[in-house]
Design an enzyme around this catalytic site. Structure first.
Site: not given
Length: 315
Positions: A271, A114, A232, A141, A144, A299
């Site tokens: 998310c 990450r 987001d 991402h 996600q 997730r």
């Protein structure tokens, strides 16, 4: 004569994996999630398919969901994890990404990272002899969005033919949603102000795969008739010029009035973490259309199947 080496399966972007692989992963995630309903979270799956395997997790950005979901994913699959952050690694003191990849490949069975720079993930994969998974970059991402698709399957039973509306700027989440739509047959309508569009190469790649994707400037038109509404945070970790960006995006806040224009039974996704009162109103994120807690849980389930695919046990 020795058998040819099987190419390493990396999970860097959804388009790299392809529609068939994504469908296999989502199908497996549904089955595994259902199979362990009511079990203690620390109990391994009945088949424990990754027993004896270890995942190295590198964090150069703060994390809650990615860290815990991947750790629990490996535990439920029967494996183990090693957690590292840049400040405690030689990578944070100047060791090259390539050398880090070569070393870790001798110690562990897969690597999840990450980080900020997508090029770093690509370089890690280029030099690793074990699977590399993109846990988040400034470009995309994919993990996600796998969870987002699983959440929509939970609520809607199918992805193909659904309409997704995005409100916000053209960030990494949107890039992966656009890719997903082009692969899995759902429409993406993007509501964003001028100057905050997604990268043109993402749009062009999606259109080349037959995507139905559109950019509109009116947030109400973006959401009209949508089955899924997604947003987001507007200001990501480390971003500057926050005041100007918030001012430009403020008309795109997801409010109850905006959600009222979506299709009946529309689902709201985020998310997390959320900046309540900024990109989304409390009445939406805590309301009956919100699926954010299922999305966060997913997730774990989606990433278990990503791991299995990377190890060649799916698809």
């Amino acid at each position: 004569m020795s058998a040819p080496l099987t190419p390493v399966r990396h999970f860097l972007d959804l388009a790299d994996a392809g529609a068939e692989a994504i469908a296999a992963m989502l199908g497996d995630a549904v089955e595994r999630k259902q199979a362990r309903a009511g079990w203690p979270k620390g109990r391994a799956d009945a088949d424990a398919p990754l027993a004896g395997h270890t995942l190295a997790m590198i964090f150069e950005k703060n994390s809650t969901r990615t860290r815990v979901s991947f750790d629990m994913a490996m535990r439920q699959l029967g494996g183990t994890t090693i957690v590292m952050d840049a400040g405690s690694m030689q990578l944070g003191r100047g060791e090259s990404v390539a050398d880090t990849a070569r070393v870790l490949s001798r110690y562990v069975d897969a690597i999840m990272i990450r980080t900020d720079d997508h090029a770093k993930v690509a370089e890690l994969a280029a030099h690793a002899s074990v699977p590399v998974i993109n846990g988040l970059t400034d470009w995309s991402h994919p993990c996600q969005v796998m969870a987002d698709m699983l959440t929509v399957i939970d609520r809607k039973a199918a992805l193909a033919g659904t309409r997704w509306a995005w409100l916000g700027d053209g960030n990494n989440m949107l890039h992966s949603i656009v890719e997903a739509g082009s692969l899995m047959g759902f429409e993406v309508r993007i509501g964003c102000p001028a100057g905050y569009d997604p990268a043109i190469e993402v749009l062009e790649g999606a259109l080349s795969r037959g995507a139905t994707v559109q950019i509109v400037r009116d947030p109400a038109k973006a959401v009209a008739g949508a089955d899924v509404v997604v947003t987001d945070t507007w200001i990501s970790m480390g971003q500057s010029h926050a005041e100007a960006k918030i001012a430009a995006l403020s008309p795109y806040q997801v409010t109850p009035e905006i959600m009222a224009g979506a299709a009946e039974g529309a689902v709201f996704l985020h998310c997390l973490p959320a900046h309540r009162g900024e990109e989304v109103a409390d009445a939406v994120i805590d309301g009956p259309q919100s699926a954010i807690w299922d999305e966060a849980e997913n997730r774990l389930h989606a990433q278990k199947s990503v791991l299995l695919w990377c190890f060649g046990l799916l698809g």
